[in-house]
Design a protein around this motif. Structure first.
Motif, PDB file in Angstrom:
ATOM      1  N   ASN A   1      -7.282  11.888  37.450  1.00  0.00           N
ATOM      2  CA  ASN A   1      -5.920  11.420  37.161  1.00  0.00           C
ATOM      3  C   ASN A   1      -5.791  11.120  35.674  1.00  0.00           C
ATOM      4  N   LEU A   2      -4.999  11.940  34.974  1.00  0.00           N
ATOM      5  CA  LEU A   2      -4.712  11.767  33.551  1.00  0.00           C
ATOM      6  C   LEU A   2      -3.216  11.557  33.333  1.00  0.00           C
ATOM      7  N   ALA A   3      -2.535  11.068  34.346  1.00  0.00           N
ATOM      8  CA  ALA A   3      -1.082  10.904  34.268  1.00  0.00           C
ATOM      9  C   ALA A   3      -0.703   9.808  33.286  1.00  0.00           C
ATOM     10  N   THR A   4       0.502   9.970  32.718  1.00  0.00           N
ATOM     11  CA  THR A   4       1.098   8.976  31.821  1.00  0.00           C
ATOM     12  C   THR A   4       0.167   8.649  30.655  1.00  0.00           C
ATOM     13  N   ASN A   5      -0.185   9.689  29.921  1.00  0.00           N
ATOM     14  CA  ASN A   5      -0.888   9.552  28.659  1.00  0.00           C
ATOM     15  C   ASN A   5      -0.034  10.188  27.566  1.00  0.00           C
TER      16      ASN A   5
ATOM     17  N   ASN B   1       3.083  13.466  30.620  1.00  0.00           N
ATOM     18  CA  ASN B   1       2.477  13.660  29.309  1.00  0.00           C
ATOM     19  C   ASN B   1       3.438  14.394  28.381  1.00  0.00           C
ATOM     20  N   ARG B   2       2.903  15.037  27.328  1.00  0.00           N
ATOM     21  CA  ARG B   2       3.752  15.695  26.336  1.00  0.00           C
ATOM     22  C   ARG B   2       3.406  17.168  26.178  1.00  0.00           C
TER      23      ARG B   2
ATOM     24  N   LEU C   1       2.216  18.592  37.263  1.00  0.00           N
ATOM     25  CA  LEU C   1       2.600  18.798  35.863  1.00  0.00           C
ATOM     26  C   LEU C   1       4.019  18.323  35.597  1.00  0.00           C
ATOM     27  N   GLN C   2       4.572  17.521  36.478  1.00  0.00           N
ATOM     28  CA  GLN C   2       5.950  17.074  36.327  1.00  0.00           C
ATOM     29  C   GLN C   2       6.083  16.083  35.180  1.00  0.00           C
ATOM     30  N   HIS C   3       7.305  15.933  34.712  1.00  0.00           N
ATOM     31  CA  HIS C   3       7.623  14.980  33.638  1.00  0.00           C
ATOM     32  C   HIS C   3       6.816  15.267  32.376  1.00  0.00           C
TER      33      HIS C   3
ATOM     34  N   GLN D   1      -4.511  32.402  37.604  1.00  0.00           N
ATOM     35  CA  GLN D   1      -5.190  33.566  38.161  1.00  0.00           C
ATOM     36  C   GLN D   1      -6.491  33.175  38.873  1.00  0.00           C
ATOM     37  N   SER D   2      -7.131  32.101  38.427  1.00  0.00           N
ATOM     38  CA  SER D   2      -8.407  31.676  39.019  1.00  0.00           C
ATOM     39  C   SER D   2      -8.240  30.600  40.082  1.00  0.00           C
ATOM     40  N   ASN D   3      -7.016  30.238  40.385  1.00  0.00           N
ATOM     41  CA  ASN D   3      -6.768  29.113  41.306  1.00  0.00           C
ATOM     42  C   ASN D   3      -6.255  29.605  42.651  1.00  0.00           C
ATOM     43  N   ALA D   4      -7.074  30.370  43.327  1.00  0.00           N
ATOM     44  CA  ALA D   4      -6.658  30.990  44.582  1.00  0.00           C
ATOM     45  C   ALA D   4      -6.490  29.984  45.711  1.00  0.00           C
ATOM     46  N   HIS D   5      -6.980  28.742  45.539  1.00  0.00           N
ATOM     47  CA  HIS D   5      -6.869  27.727  46.593  1.00  0.00           C
ATOM     48  C   HIS D   5      -5.739  26.727  46.317  1.00  0.00           C
ATOM     49  N   LEU D   6      -4.937  26.976  45.310  1.00  0.00           N
ATOM     50  CA  LEU D   6      -3.858  26.051  44.954  1.00  0.00           C
ATOM     51  C   LEU D   6      -2.804  26.013  46.056  1.00  0.00           C
ATOM     52  N   ARG D   7      -2.518  24.788  46.563  1.00  0.00           N
ATOM     53  CA  ARG D   7      -1.559  24.631  47.656  1.00  0.00           C
ATOM     54  C   ARG D   7      -0.296  23.896  47.229  1.00  0.00           C
ATOM     55  N   SER D   8      -0.416  23.037  46.231  1.00  0.00           N
ATOM     56  CA  SER D   8       0.744  22.248  45.791  1.00  0.00           C
ATOM     57  C   SER D   8       0.842  22.304  44.271  1.00  0.00           C
ATOM     58  N   LEU D   9       2.035  22.673  43.774  1.00  0.00           N
ATOM     59  CA  LEU D   9       2.265  22.769  42.328  1.00  0.00           C
ATOM     60  C   LEU D   9       3.596  22.100  41.995  1.00  0.00           C
ATOM     61  N   ARG D  10       3.542  21.084  41.133  1.00  0.00           N
ATOM     62  CA  ARG D  10       4.747  20.374  40.705  1.00  0.00           C
ATOM     63  C   ARG D  10       5.007  20.646  39.231  1.00  0.00           C
ATOM     64  N   LEU D  11       6.170  21.234  38.961  1.00  0.00           N
ATOM     65  CA  LEU D  11       6.604  21.520  37.594  1.00  0.00           C
ATOM     66  C   LEU D  11       7.997  20.954  37.351  1.00  0.00           C
ATOM     67  N   ASP D  12       8.421  20.000  38.173  1.00  0.00           N
ATOM     68  CA  ASP D  12       9.757  19.440  38.035  1.00  0.00           C
ATOM     69  C   ASP D  12       9.857  18.557  36.795  1.00  0.00           C
TER      70      ASP D  12
END
Length: 552
Positions: free
Chosen positions: A145-149, A173-174, A194-196, A208-219
């Motif tokens: 967890n590296l959120a809010t840096n 983050n920024r 990756l939201q906010h 391309q290397s993340n074939a097991h990715l199930r949840s992606l947040r870009l909001d």
């Protein structure tokens, strides 16, 4: 100085007590480093929580004597610096939280791998950059967890060695760019937040290397394009949030490789239309949210590929009309939200295949009739349907079409006053809601009356009908009566409201019950008195008999 020694004495006593009773978890707050060093038998502890303490710096091997520690939290403690080997010796540590501090650099902070560490929380710090191999001594890490840096740069290979990482939080983050090198070593990543951020572009080969990715947040970013979705790596994605971005259109076949996607959020963008192939490939999609966009028209086949769709939100757009075949391929729909558009009519057979529908929201449109309600499928369970037709332009409807629904909101429409009053005179089921709440303040009283009101139109003029509970208001007035009011000739009060008198029978059932209880009580009292009188007579006779025998 004396106060400090006094405080340390009691901390020592407390910690000695914990050691004596063999407690394996310890929580200290508002402490300092000196108090931490007073902990005896630290090798027994498996969990140590230090919160709101005054610890700005951790020296090398600071936790060396805590050899059995499994969970360590140092939060809200003003921590700014950890020396290179400050975590040395914590070989059994499983979770580490250093959140809500002032850390600006990430290092391994140990000379030996922390092979047991699976959860690392560095959120709410001031980290600006991730250097290469920053986490190489945490080979078993599963959650980071590296959120809010203040992250704006991630060097290539920053996450190298984290082959077991499943959940990564970089939200708040920024970051402006997601490069193709960021996540290339995270082969088991299943959740990425990756939201906010300030993301304007995502490189095409980023996942391309993340074939097991199930949840992606870009909001809550600044994306204008989602071309990266057409590349490989996101075939197993289930949840995708793209809301609050700057998307203006969806290119054809944008989701052609996301055939396992079940939840897609495109709300709060600037989408103007959907083409026939915009959503092609979403064969497993169950929830689609396109609310708060600029959609003015939907082509007939735009939702054809979404057979298992159960929840559709098209609210807060600019839709003026709907094609009759729009939902014909979506027979599993449970909820349809078309509220706050500009719809003037609903096609008669639009919902003829919706046998599973439970929620239909059409509030805030320009509807003038509900003829389409007569053409709902016969297999639809009307007793389970919730319908919202509030804030439209309905003037009258056939109430028999909606009387058996679970709930119907009809408030704030343009009802004809005569029609409305006529229907109000008969008892309507509680499932129908016409009214809205009113607060009435009379000219001669400060009392507020809560009532229900209905809006209607007569001769192009808006009128309001207030519904009062006469019996309840009469009782309330009587309870608040002030009988010693004086009459002022200069400022006479307006005449009081006259309420209809309700005839009552003084000898009512309540009086009968009361008098019966009184009579029963009197009867029991009389029987007890009579019994005592008889007993007294009997005793008197016995005494007389005994006295007569003695005299003889």
């Amino acid at each position: 100085m004396c106060r400090e020694n006094y405080r340390l004495f009691w901390v020592f006593v407390l910690l000695s007590f914990h050691s004596t009773s063999r407690v394996n978890a310890l929580k200290l707050s508002n402490c300092n480093k000196s108090e931490v060093t007073f902990i005896h038998e630290a090798e027994v502890l498996t969990e140590l929580n230090l919160s709101n303490c005054n610890i700005s710096r951790l020296e090398n091997a600071f936790f060396l004597k805590f050899s059995h520690l499994l969970h360590l939290n140092v939060e809200h403690s003003g921590l700014t610096q950890l020396e290179d080997y400050s975590l040395h010796g914590l070989i059994r540590l499983q979770s580490l939280s250093l959140s809500h501090n002032n850390i600006n650099v990430v290092r391994s902070w140990s000379s030996d791998p922390l092979a047991g560490l699976t959860n690392l929380d560095l959120s709410h710090n001031v980290i600006c950059r991730l250097s290469p191999k920053a986490f190489q001594l945490y080979p078993q890490l599963q959650q980071l967890n590296l959120a809010t840096n203040h992250l704006d740069t991630i060097d290539p290979d920053a996450f190298e060695g984290l082959g077991h990482l499943k959940h990564l939080h970089l939200n708040g983050n920024r970051l402006q760019l997601i490069a193709s090198t960021y996540f290339q070593s995270l082969h088991r990543l299943s959740g990425l937040a990756l939201q906010h951020n300030l993301i304007e572009k995502v490189a095409k080969e980023s996942f391309q290397s993340n074939a097991h990715l199930r949840s992606l947040r870009l909001d809550v970013n600044r994306l204008k394009s989602i071309d990266f979705l057409t590349e490989s790596g996101l075939e197993r994605l289930v949840h995708l949030n793209l809301s609050h971005n700057l998307l203006t259109n969806l290119k054809s076949l944008s989701f052609v490789k996301n055939f396992e996607l079940q939840n897609l959020d495109l709300s709060y963008n600037q989408l103007k239309d959907l083409s026939n192939n915009s959503l092609t490939g979403l064969e497993s999609l169950e929830r689609l949210n396109i609310s708060h966009n600029l959609l003015s028209h939907l082509v007939a086949d735009s939702l054809t590929a979404l057979n298992p769709l159960s929840h559709l939100d098209l609210s807060f757009n600019e839709l003026k009309n709907l094609t009759e075949k729009l939902f014909h391929a979506n027979s599993q729909l449970d909820e349809i939200n078309l509220s706050h558009n500009q719809l003037r009519e609903i096609p008669v057979h639009l919902l003829k295949h919706q046998t599973h529908l439970h929620d239909l929201k059409l509030a805030g449109n320009l509807l003038e009739d509900v003829i389409w309600l007569q053409h709902l499928p016969s297999a639809l369970n009307r007793l389970a349907l919730r319908l919202d037709l509030s804030s439209n332009r309905l003037k009258s409807i056939n109430l028999s079409d909606v009387v058996y629904f679970q709930s119907v909101n009809l408030g704030n429409n343009h009802w004809h006053c005569a029609w409305l009053i006529k229907n109000m005179l008969r008892k309507l089921p509680s499932t129908l809601n016409f009214a809205r709440s009113w607060s009435i303040l009379s000219d001669w009283s400060d009392d507020l009356l809560s009532a229900e009101g209905l809006d209607c139109w007569e001769d192009k003029q808006n009128r309001s009908i207030v519904l009062l509970n006469v019996g309840g208001t009469q009782i309330e007035k009587q309870e608040k009566c002030e009988c010693d009011q004086t009459y002022d000739e200069l400022n006479p009060s307006p005449p009081p409201l006259t309420w209809p008198k309700i005839p009552t029978d003084r000898f009512d059932s309540r009086s009968v019950i009361i008098w019966m209880l009184v009579a029963i009580a009197i009867a029991f009292a009389g029987l007890r008195w009579l019994r005592r009188y008889v007993d007294k007579k009997e005793r008197l006779k016995k005494m007389q008999a005994m006295n007569g025998g003695l005299s003889k």
